[in-house]
Design a protein around this motif. Structure first.
Motif, short mmCIF file in Angstrom:
data_model
loop_
_atom_site.label_atom_id
_atom_site.label_comp_id
_atom_site.label_asym_id
_atom_site.label_seq_id
_atom_site.Cartn_x
_atom_site.Cartn_y
_atom_site.Cartn_z
N ASP A 30 -19.71 -19.78 -21.41
CA ASP A 30 -20.20 -19.24 -22.67
C ASP A 30 -21.07 -18.03 -22.34
OD1 ASP A 30 -20.87 -18.84 -25.31
OD2 ASP A 30 -22.36 -20.44 -25.35
N ILE A 31 -20.50 -16.84 -22.52
CA ILE A 31 -21.18 -15.61 -22.13
C ILE A 31 -21.83 -14.96 -23.34
CG2 ILE A 31 -20.86 -13.31 -21.13
CD1 ILE A 31 -18.41 -14.48 -19.64
N ASP A 32 -23.09 -14.61 -23.22
CA ASP A 32 -23.81 -13.90 -24.26
C ASP A 32 -23.45 -12.42 -24.13
OD1 ASP A 32 -25.53 -12.83 -26.09
OD2 ASP A 32 -27.37 -13.49 -25.09
N PHE A 33 -22.76 -11.87 -25.14
CA PHE A 33 -22.28 -10.49 -25.05
C PHE A 33 -23.41 -9.46 -25.10
CE2 PHE A 33 -18.51 -12.78 -26.54
CZ PHE A 33 -17.65 -12.44 -25.51
N GLU A 34 -24.55 -9.84 -25.63
CA GLU A 34 -25.68 -8.92 -25.63
C GLU A 34 -26.35 -8.86 -24.27
OE1 GLU A 34 -28.33 -9.81 -28.82
OE2 GLU A 34 -26.76 -9.68 -30.33
N ASN A 35 -26.20 -9.92 -23.48
CA ASN A 35 -26.77 -9.97 -22.14
C ASN A 35 -25.74 -10.62 -21.21
OD1 ASN A 35 -28.26 -10.13 -19.84
ND2 ASN A 35 -29.82 -11.51 -20.65
N PRO A 36 -24.85 -9.84 -20.60
CA PRO A 36 -23.77 -10.40 -19.77
C PRO A 36 -24.24 -11.21 -18.57
CG PRO A 36 -23.47 -8.03 -20.11
CD PRO A 36 -24.80 -8.40 -20.68
N LEU A 37 -25.51 -11.09 -18.19
CA LEU A 37 -26.02 -11.88 -17.08
C LEU A 37 -26.37 -13.30 -17.50
CD1 LEU A 37 -28.29 -9.21 -15.37
CD2 LEU A 37 -25.96 -9.89 -14.76
N SER A 38 -26.39 -13.54 -18.81
CA SER A 38 -26.70 -14.87 -19.34
C SER A 38 -25.39 -15.63 -19.57
CB SER A 38 -27.48 -14.73 -20.65
OG SER A 38 -27.64 -15.99 -21.24
N VAL A 39 -25.14 -16.63 -18.74
CA VAL A 39 -23.91 -17.41 -18.84
C VAL A 39 -24.28 -18.89 -18.87
CG1 VAL A 39 -21.74 -18.01 -17.72
CG2 VAL A 39 -22.61 -15.68 -17.56
N ALA A 40 -23.70 -19.61 -19.83
CA ALA A 40 -23.90 -21.06 -19.92
C ALA A 40 -22.56 -21.74 -19.63
CB ALA A 40 -24.39 -21.45 -21.30
N ILE A 41 -22.62 -22.91 -19.01
CA ILE A 41 -21.42 -23.69 -18.74
C ILE A 41 -21.40 -24.84 -19.74
CG2 ILE A 41 -20.17 -25.04 -17.03
CD1 ILE A 41 -20.46 -22.08 -16.32
N VAL A 42 -20.31 -24.92 -20.53
CA VAL A 42 -20.18 -25.92 -21.58
C VAL A 42 -19.05 -26.87 -21.21
CG1 VAL A 42 -19.78 -26.28 -24.03
CG2 VAL A 42 -20.95 -24.22 -23.27
N GLY A 43 -19.34 -28.17 -21.14
CA GLY A 43 -18.32 -29.17 -20.83
C GLY A 43 -17.38 -29.37 -22.01
N MET A 44 -16.07 -29.40 -21.72
CA MET A 44 -15.05 -29.56 -22.76
C MET A 44 -14.12 -30.71 -22.41
SD MET A 44 -15.62 -27.02 -24.93
CE MET A 44 -14.11 -26.79 -25.84
N VAL A 45 -13.50 -31.30 -23.45
CA VAL A 45 -12.50 -32.35 -23.29
C VAL A 45 -11.28 -31.95 -24.10
CG1 VAL A 45 -11.95 -34.78 -23.68
CG2 VAL A 45 -14.26 -34.14 -23.03
N THR A 46 -10.10 -32.04 -23.49
CA THR A 46 -8.84 -31.80 -24.20
C THR A 46 -8.13 -33.14 -24.30
OG1 THR A 46 -8.69 -29.56 -23.33
CG2 THR A 46 -6.66 -30.52 -24.18
N PHE A 47 -7.70 -33.48 -25.51
CA PHE A 47 -7.03 -34.76 -25.72
C PHE A 47 -5.85 -34.60 -26.67
CE2 PHE A 47 -10.52 -34.49 -28.75
CZ PHE A 47 -9.93 -34.85 -29.95
N THR A 48 -4.95 -35.59 -26.64
CA THR A 48 -3.77 -35.61 -27.49
C THR A 48 -3.83 -36.84 -28.38
OG1 THR A 48 -2.46 -34.51 -25.81
CG2 THR A 48 -1.24 -35.66 -27.51
N TYR A 49 -3.54 -36.66 -29.67
CA TYR A 49 -3.49 -37.78 -30.60
C TYR A 49 -2.24 -38.61 -30.34
CZ TYR A 49 -7.15 -35.63 -33.46
OH TYR A 49 -8.33 -35.10 -33.91
N LEU A 50 -2.41 -39.93 -30.22
CA LEU A 50 -1.28 -40.85 -30.02
C LEU A 50 -0.95 -41.63 -31.28
CD1 LEU A 50 -2.21 -42.25 -26.50
CD2 LEU A 50 -0.68 -40.36 -27.06
N SER A 51 -1.81 -41.56 -32.29
CA SER A 51 -1.55 -42.23 -33.56
C SER A 51 -2.26 -41.45 -34.67
CB SER A 51 -2.06 -43.68 -33.53
OG SER A 51 -3.47 -43.70 -33.41
N GLY A 52 -1.97 -41.82 -35.90
CA GLY A 52 -2.60 -41.16 -37.04
C GLY A 52 -1.80 -39.97 -37.53
N PRO A 53 -2.34 -39.24 -38.49
CA PRO A 53 -1.62 -38.12 -39.11
C PRO A 53 -1.42 -36.92 -38.18
CG PRO A 53 -3.85 -38.24 -39.96
CD PRO A 53 -3.65 -39.46 -39.12
N ASN A 54 -2.22 -36.80 -37.13
CA ASN A 54 -2.12 -35.66 -36.21
C ASN A 54 -1.38 -36.02 -34.93
OD1 ASN A 54 -3.61 -33.94 -37.89
ND2 ASN A 54 -5.53 -34.77 -37.11
#
Length: 78
Positions: A30-54
């Motif tokens: 996650d890079i702050d465009f006003e200050n390119p030296l400021s970078v945060a690392i954000v944890g993400m999860v990718t998942f797939t729906y196995l049931s339900g409308p999606n």
């Protein structure tokens, strides 16, 4: 700990919680465009729906959001 292949009940709506499978976990920059030296690392999860409308759709959310609303399922119960 979230691991690839684990099954969860993802209760975003509160009713009829769909079953999801974790596809991957990754760290997003996650890079702050006003200050390119400021970078945060954000944890993400990718998942797939196995049931339900999606069923079959893949989605990525913040790891902290996923942990707040998802419940790990025992593989034998599913």
């Amino acid at each position: 700990m979230i691991k690839k292949g684990n099954l969860y009940r993802y209760s975003e709506t509160g009713s009829n919680d769909p079953l999801v499978e974790v596809v991957k976990t990754w760290d997003k920059r996650d890079i702050d465009f006003e200050n390119p030296l400021s970078v945060a690392i954000v944890g993400m999860v990718t998942f797939t729906y196995l049931s339900g409308p999606n069923i079959g759709k893949t989605r990525s959310v913040l790891r902290r959001t996923f942990l707040a609303v998802a419940q790990l399922q025992n593989q034998e119960e599913v």
